[in-house]
Motif scaffolding. Structure first.
Motif, PDB file in Angstrom:
ATOM      1  N   PRO A  87       2.102 -33.519 126.890  1.00 45.63           N
ATOM      2  CA  PRO A  87       2.564 -33.155 126.716  1.00 45.63           C
ATOM      3  C   PRO A  87       2.109 -31.191 126.614  1.00 45.63           C
ATOM      4  O   PRO A  87       0.746 -30.591 126.639  1.00 45.63           O
ATOM      5  N   TYR A  88       2.884 -30.239 127.132  1.00 46.50           N
ATOM      6  CA  TYR A  88       2.988 -28.538 127.460  1.00 46.50           C
ATOM      7  C   TYR A  88       3.341 -28.506 126.400  1.00 46.50           C
ATOM      8  O   TYR A  88       5.091 -27.929 127.104  1.00 46.50           O
ATOM      9  N   PRO A  89       3.320 -27.884 125.004  1.00 50.22           N
ATOM     10  CA  PRO A  89       4.704 -27.112 124.697  1.00 50.22           C
ATOM     11  C   PRO A  89       4.725 -26.073 124.565  1.00 50.22           C
ATOM     12  O   PRO A  89       3.441 -25.870 125.124  1.00 50.22           O
ATOM     13  N   THR A  90       5.612 -24.789 124.130  1.00 49.09           N
ATOM     14  CA  THR A  90       5.835 -23.445 124.365  1.00 49.09           C
ATOM     15  C   THR A  90       4.386 -22.949 123.449  1.00 49.09           C
ATOM     16  O   THR A  90       3.539 -23.099 122.372  1.00 49.09           O
ATOM     17  N   THR A  91       3.809 -21.804 124.184  1.00 51.98           N
ATOM     18  CA  THR A  91       2.312 -21.096 123.720  1.00 51.98           C
ATOM     19  C   THR A  91       3.183 -19.949 123.333  1.00 51.98           C
ATOM     20  O   THR A  91       2.646 -18.853 123.092  1.00 51.98           O
ATOM     21  N   VAL A  92       4.820 -19.516 123.837  1.00 54.77           N
ATOM     22  CA  VAL A  92       4.668 -17.978 122.962  1.00 54.77           C
ATOM     23  C   VAL A  92       6.418 -18.396 122.452  1.00 54.77           C
ATOM     24  O   VAL A  92       7.189 -19.493 122.821  1.00 54.77           O
ATOM     25  N   GLY A  93       7.543 -17.359 122.249  1.00 57.10           N
ATOM     26  CA  GLY A  93       8.680 -16.641 122.159  1.00 57.10           C
ATOM     27  C   GLY A  93       8.511 -18.288 120.746  1.00 57.10           C
ATOM     28  O   GLY A  93       7.580 -17.922 119.898  1.00 57.10           O
ATOM     29  N   LYS A  94       9.564 -17.842 120.130  1.00 57.36           N
ATOM     30  CA  LYS A  94      10.004 -18.656 118.680  1.00 57.36           C
ATOM     31  C   LYS A  94       9.528 -20.009 118.731  1.00 57.36           C
ATOM     32  O   LYS A  94       9.497 -20.484 117.386  1.00 57.36           O
ATOM     33  N   PHE A  95       9.550 -20.205 119.535  1.00 61.59           N
ATOM     34  CA  PHE A  95       9.220 -22.281 118.760  1.00 61.59           C
ATOM     35  C   PHE A  95       7.545 -22.159 118.870  1.00 61.59           C
ATOM     36  O   PHE A  95       6.792 -23.107 119.259  1.00 61.59           O
ATOM     37  N   LYS A  96       6.836 -21.095 119.368  1.00 60.54           N
ATOM     38  CA  LYS A  96       4.733 -21.309 119.493  1.00 60.54           C
ATOM     39  C   LYS A  96       4.918 -22.269 118.484  1.00 60.54           C
ATOM     40  O   LYS A  96       4.419 -21.669 117.152  1.00 60.54           O
TER      41      LYS A  96
END
Length: 234
Positions: A87-96
């Motif tokens: 898995p690669y969750p986002t590292t930027v934005g509101k869901f970081k």
């Protein structure tokens, strides 16, 4: 019969556009994705976005999963999660640091979870799965609605009417039971006090039996002495 076999077997009798149409339908049906159309969540409590898929091809390392998000208000879509082997969750934005992987590709599960959701997270989430050569699929959308837990319960007119009707009756019954309980307790105490003497009454009774016996002996002795003196001659 598989789609490829049907196309090959009927190739002599189908026009070119018919063959393309048949192959397109086969590709669409080879990968099916299902997701919850609407998910309700509470502020600060983890929520799962369910997504499942079925592929006609074996699962390989080429399988990819993407979750995209579009805000409820006008805004651009953004990718918040990607999967390929890991898995690669986002590292930027509101869901970081708030997206976690809870799926299992071996079981056809592509679900994710959102930590500490807030009301600004409300919007549409799209689950996309590709398992080459199965790359064509439907596009299910999930609408997330985040609210405060206290606001999730809304009284209907019928529920409110029922409460207004039955609540006074319940209060009256409780008061009657309390009153009956007090009366029963008073009667019970009176019954106990009538059958048993109190400590004061017991203490008022004479308990000096031995002392009275001694005084009686002394008095009798004195009387004997007086009688003896009267009998002696002068």
């Amino acid at each position: 019969m598989r789609c490829g076999e049907a196309a090959a077997g009927g190739g002599l009798f189908l026009l070119p556009w018919g063959v393309l149409l048949l192959l397109g339908v086969c590709n669409v049906l080879s990968l099916e994705i299902k997701a919850s159309p609407k998910v309700r969540a509470f502020i600060g409590e983890q929520v799962s976005l369910k997504c499942s898929f079925k592929s006609s091809s074996p699962i390989t390392e080429s399988l990819t999963i993407d979750w995209t998000y579009r805000p409820a208000a006008s805004g651009q879509m953004e990718t918040i999660f990607h999967y390929q082997s890991v898995p690669y969750p986002t590292t930027v934005g509101k869901f970081k640091d708030r997206i976690s992987w809870v799926g299992n590709v071996a079981k056809g599960d592509a679900s994710i979870a959102i930590q500490n959701p807030v009301m600004s997270d409300n919007g549409t989430f799209i689950c996309s799965v590709k398992n080459p050569p199965d790359t064509y699929h439907n596009i299910p959308q999930t609408m997330l609605i985040v609210t405060e837990r206290g606001l999730s319960f809304q009284l209907t007119s019928a529920t409110l009417l029922s409460i207004l009707v039955f609540l006074p009756s319940v209060i009256v019954v409780i008061l009657l039971l309390v009153r009956m309980g007090r009366k029963f307790g008073v009667l019970k105490e009176k019954k106990k006090s009538g059958c048993k003497k109190s400590s004061i009454e017991v203490s008022d009774e004479p308990e000096h039996t031995e002392t009275d016996n001694c005084l009686g002996k002394l008095r009798n002795g004195c009387l004997n002495c007086v009688d003896t003196d009267e009998e002696d001659p002068y």
